[in-house]
Design a protein around this motif. Structure first.
Motif, PDB file in Angstrom:
ATOM      1  N   UNK A  88       0.859  -1.181   0.000  1.00 47.39           N
ATOM      2  CA  UNK A  88       0.000   0.000   0.000  1.00 47.39           C
ATOM      3  C   UNK A  88       0.897   1.234   0.000  1.00 47.39           C
ATOM      4  N   UNK A  89       0.792   2.110  -0.996  1.00 48.57           N
ATOM      5  CA  UNK A  89       1.681   3.276  -1.048  1.00 48.57           C
ATOM      6  C   UNK A  89       1.407   4.261   0.093  1.00 48.57           C
ATOM      7  N   UNK A  90       2.264   5.247   0.205  1.00 52.30           N
ATOM      8  CA  UNK A  90       2.082   6.289   1.210  1.00 52.30           C
ATOM      9  C   UNK A  90       0.895   7.174   0.843  1.00 52.30           C
ATOM     10  N   UNK A  91       0.243   7.702   1.895  1.00 54.64           N
ATOM     11  CA  UNK A  91      -0.785   8.738   1.760  1.00 54.64           C
ATOM     12  C   UNK A  91      -1.971   8.314   0.902  1.00 54.64           C
ATOM     13  N   UNK A  92      -2.490   7.109   1.159  1.00 55.90           N
ATOM     14  CA  UNK A  92      -3.709   6.649   0.486  1.00 55.90           C
ATOM     15  C   UNK A  92      -4.762   6.199   1.497  1.00 55.90           C
ATOM     16  N   UNK A  93      -4.505   6.380   2.801  1.00 56.30           N
ATOM     17  CA  UNK A  93      -5.413   5.896   3.848  1.00 56.30           C
ATOM     18  C   UNK A  93      -6.121   7.087   4.484  1.00 56.30           C
ATOM     19  N   UNK A  94      -7.456   7.055   4.489  1.00 56.00           N
ATOM     20  CA  UNK A  94      -8.269   8.099   5.111  1.00 56.00           C
ATOM     21  C   UNK A  94      -9.069   7.479   6.250  1.00 56.00           C
ATOM     22  N   UNK A  95      -8.844   7.886   7.518  1.00 56.50           N
ATOM     23  CA  UNK A  95      -9.609   7.334   8.631  1.00 56.50           C
ATOM     24  C   UNK A  95     -10.811   8.201   8.985  1.00 56.50           C
ATOM     25  N   UNK A 118       2.482   6.072   6.125  1.00 53.34           N
ATOM     26  CA  UNK A 118       3.685   5.508   5.534  1.00 53.34           C
ATOM     27  C   UNK A 118       3.299   4.303   4.682  1.00 53.34           C
ATOM     28  N   UNK A 119       4.158   3.864   3.767  1.00 48.75           N
ATOM     29  CA  UNK A 119       3.848   2.656   2.988  1.00 48.75           C
ATOM     30  C   UNK A 119       3.621   1.453   3.900  1.00 48.75           C
ATOM     31  N   UNK A 120       2.715   0.572   3.485  1.00 48.04           N
ATOM     32  CA  UNK A 120       2.372  -0.630   4.250  1.00 48.04           C
ATOM     33  C   UNK A 120       2.598  -1.840   3.356  1.00 48.04           C
ATOM     34  N   UNK A 121       3.397  -2.778   3.817  1.00 50.11           N
ATOM     35  CA  UNK A 121       3.678  -3.967   3.033  1.00 50.11           C
ATOM     36  C   UNK A 121       2.458  -4.891   2.985  1.00 50.11           C
ATOM     37  N   UNK A 122       2.443  -5.783   2.009  1.00 51.32           N
ATOM     38  CA  UNK A 122       1.344  -6.749   1.880  1.00 51.32           C
ATOM     39  C   UNK A 122       1.242  -7.583   3.144  1.00 51.32           C
ATOM     40  N   UNK A 152     -11.293   2.521   8.100  1.00 49.91           N
ATOM     41  CA  UNK A 152     -10.022   2.840   7.461  1.00 49.91           C
ATOM     42  C   UNK A 152     -10.203   2.642   5.958  1.00 49.91           C
ATOM     43  N   UNK A 153     -10.292   3.757   5.244  1.00 47.51           N
ATOM     44  CA  UNK A 153     -10.541   3.738   3.799  1.00 47.51           C
ATOM     45  C   UNK A 153      -9.217   3.831   3.061  1.00 47.51           C
ATOM     46  N   UNK A 154      -8.974   2.887   2.142  1.00 49.17           N
ATOM     47  CA  UNK A 154      -7.774   2.928   1.315  1.00 49.17           C
ATOM     48  C   UNK A 154      -8.179   3.164  -0.130  1.00 49.17           C
ATOM     49  N   UNK A 155      -7.495   4.098  -0.773  1.00 49.99           N
ATOM     50  CA  UNK A 155      -7.820   4.460  -2.151  1.00 49.99           C
ATOM     51  C   UNK A 155      -6.662   4.186  -3.086  1.00 49.99           C
ATOM     52  N   UNK A 156      -6.313   2.907  -3.263  1.00 45.94           N
ATOM     53  CA  UNK A 156      -5.246   2.522  -4.187  1.00 45.94           C
ATOM     54  C   UNK A 156      -5.723   1.302  -4.970  1.00 45.94           C
ATOM     55  N   UNK A 157      -5.735   1.383  -6.282  1.00 50.97           N
ATOM     56  CA  UNK A 157      -6.273   0.341  -7.168  1.00 50.97           C
ATOM     57  C   UNK A 157      -7.778   0.237  -7.007  1.00 50.97           C
ATOM     58  N   UNK A 158      -8.244   0.051  -5.792  1.00 49.90           N
ATOM     59  CA  UNK A 158      -9.673   0.001  -5.493  1.00 49.90           C
ATOM     60  C   UNK A 158      -9.959   0.916  -4.315  1.00 49.90           C
ATOM     61  N   UNK A 159     -11.196   1.422  -4.229  1.00 52.51           N
ATOM     62  CA  UNK A 159     -11.640   2.112  -3.028  1.00 52.51           C
ATOM     63  C   UNK A 159     -12.184   1.051  -2.073  1.00 52.51           C
ATOM     64  N   UNK A 160     -11.492   0.835  -0.959  1.00 48.59           N
ATOM     65  CA  UNK A 160     -11.825  -0.247  -0.038  1.00 48.59           C
ATOM     66  C   UNK A 160     -11.989   0.289   1.378  1.00 48.59           C
ATOM     67  N   UNK A 161     -12.989  -0.233   2.109  1.00 47.39           N
ATOM     68  CA  UNK A 161     -13.235   0.162   3.488  1.00 47.39           C
ATOM     69  C   UNK A 161     -13.029  -1.030   4.415  1.00 47.39           C
ATOM     70  N   UNK A 162     -12.171  -0.852   5.421  1.00 48.58           N
ATOM     71  CA  UNK A 162     -12.044  -1.810   6.521  1.00 48.58           C
ATOM     72  C   UNK A 162     -12.778  -1.210   7.707  1.00 48.58           C
ATOM     73  N   UNK A 163     -13.829  -1.888   8.180  1.00 47.40           N
ATOM     74  CA  UNK A 163     -14.728  -1.343   9.202  1.00 47.40           C
ATOM     75  C   UNK A 163     -14.455  -2.039  10.533  1.00 47.40           C
TER      76      UNK A 163
END
Length: 441
Positions: A88-95, A118-122, A152-163
């Motif tokens: 997961x690249x840097x600065x793509x997570x919106x809480x 910060x970047x997050x590894x798989x 925790x919303x991630x916007x990389x490749x897909x818009x995904x929500x972890x609730x």
């Protein structure tokens, strides 16, 4: 060639149970509570259970009724993990999250954090986040604040929500004591501003509507609901009318990407004493389109007399929803073959495609790609062009077009092909890449 599987799971966090007893509260306000984090359906991951460590702080521990209090919700540890198969690249997570009020005042406070990580590894855990919001104090007395659910919303490749939600209720993390409003010179209490505003969601894409609920306004008053960025209003605005109980309901389309909060007010402009809010809101930039780029390599034999050109350097296959098997359509770039050799020798154009590989090692066999070719000879050509048979391409190859040997051969030929990638159900989502090689001989 790349193939993208696109899907968005819209999920919302449930309301947590009221704040638990304060025995778990620490002097610093840091608390820990059991949490279950539900990854997006597209991730095909199991729920993540574990402790959340959090802390809530307020900018004013002793406000007056009618004051606006700014609250900060820090999550320093979460069981949630990176929902995509790759890094997961840097600065793509919106809480975003909720703070639960108790004691003299009940309700929820919406909080939002900046897109900063910060970047997050798989497979690694998601990082700490900080969210802020405001609320209006409406009653005197002790008020408790406990952490609620967070997304925790991630916007990389897909818009995904972890609730994420507490599984047993969260303990109180902060307290404040609200004082009655000051009295006037005549000894009567000054009128406090009890207007408040709440949002149905804390974030959305540009153009999305947010449900706004207000209370404490003058019954029948005209109310403006507007977006806000810092101390200035944005272009987002809608008019509403308070009902007989002073309540307001409106749907505000948020199109201005500068909007970071929503306010509501009577009169010509917002003020802390005559308006409600600001309630935190963030406009999400959509994830970049996952255009599946197909790399095409064309080999040319005897270029001075027999040549091949192709429009475009890539092929994009249509997106396909996760879970459903079926076909993803596309079309190769138009191929032009020019034969100026003279003589009797014909030619053939053969295509071969490698397996499609995606993130995390996912593979779709090359034989899953099929085509339906067409071939047209330009006026004045000495030969007729035969299109290849419809069917699978695969690594072994298939004929795209050909011209047979004849007494007189030559001309210009235009070749196209509709392509289809047939996918099995529940193909892992992501961008897939392959190489289609066209060989003219």
């Amino acid at each position: 060639m790349a193939f993208g599987v696109a899907a968005l799971a819209a999920t919302t966090g449930g309301v947590l149970s009221p704040p638990a007893a304060a025995e778990s509260e620490t002097p610093s306000g840091q608390v820990e509570f059991p949490t279950r984090c539900l990854p997006p359906q597209e991730a095909a991951l199991a729920p993540a259970d574990g402790p959340t460590t959090a802390r809530i702080t307020v900018d004013d521990p002793a406000p007056e009724v009618g004051d606006t209090v700014t609250v900060t919700y820090q999550v320093t540890r979460t069981p949630a993990v990176n929902p995509i198969a790759g890094a997961l690249p840097a600065d793509v997570l919106t809480p975003t999250g909720r703070i639960l009020l108790g004691g003299a005042q009940s309700g929820e406070v919406t909080v939002v954090g900046a897109k900063r990580n910060d970047p997050v590894q798989a497979g690694a855990g998601l990082p700490a986040v900080t969210m802020t919001g405001t609320f209006t104090v409406t009653a005197p007395g002790g008020i408790t604040l406990a952490p609620g659910g967070y997304t925790l919303h991630t916007g990389h490749l897909l818009d995904l929500d972890t609730v994420c939600a507490a599984t047993g209720g969260a303990p109180v993390s902060a307290r404040l004591t609200a004082n009655p409003p000051p009295v006037t010179a005549g000894g009567t209490p000054a009128r406090a501003n009890l207007r408040s505003v709440a949002l149905g969601t804390a974030y959305g894409k540009p153009g999305a509507e947010v449900e706004v609920t207000g209370a404490g306004f003058v019954p029948g008053a005209a109310v403006t609901v507007a977006g806000r960025s810092g101390a200035a209003e944005t272009a987002d605005r809608v008019a509403a009318t308070a009902d007989g109980r002073g309540e307001v309901r409106a749907r505000l389309p948020v199109t201005d990407r500068a909007t970071t909060a929503v306010v509501a007010y009577e009169g010509t402009r917002w003020s802390a004493r005559e308006g409600a809010g600001p309630a935190a809101y963030t406009v999400l930039a959509p994830a970049p389109p996952r255009a599946a780029v197909q790399e095409v390599t064309a080999l040319v034999v005897d270029p001075d007399a027999l040549s091949l050109t192709q429009t475009g350097a890539s092929i994009t296959l249509g997106p396909h929803p996760y879970g459903a098997g079926g076909a993803a359509p596309g079309r190769i770039g138009t191929v032009t073959v020019k034969d100026a050799r003279g003589g009797t020798r014909g030619w053939s154009l053969i295509g071969r495609v490698t397996a499609l590989t995606g993130s995390g090692g996912a593979v779709v066999p090359g034989a899953s790609l099929s085509w339906t070719p067409t071939c047209t000879a330009a006026p004045g050509s000495a030969s007729r062009c035969a299109a290849g048979s419809a069917g699978a391409v695969g690594p072994e190859g298939a004929v795209l077009a050909s011209v047979p040997d004849a007494a007189s051969v030559g001309g210009t030929f235009t070749i196209d092909a509709a392509v289809t990638l047939t996918l099995p159900p529940y193909t892992p989502p992501g961008a897939y890449r392959a190489v289609l090689t066209l060989t003219l001989s």
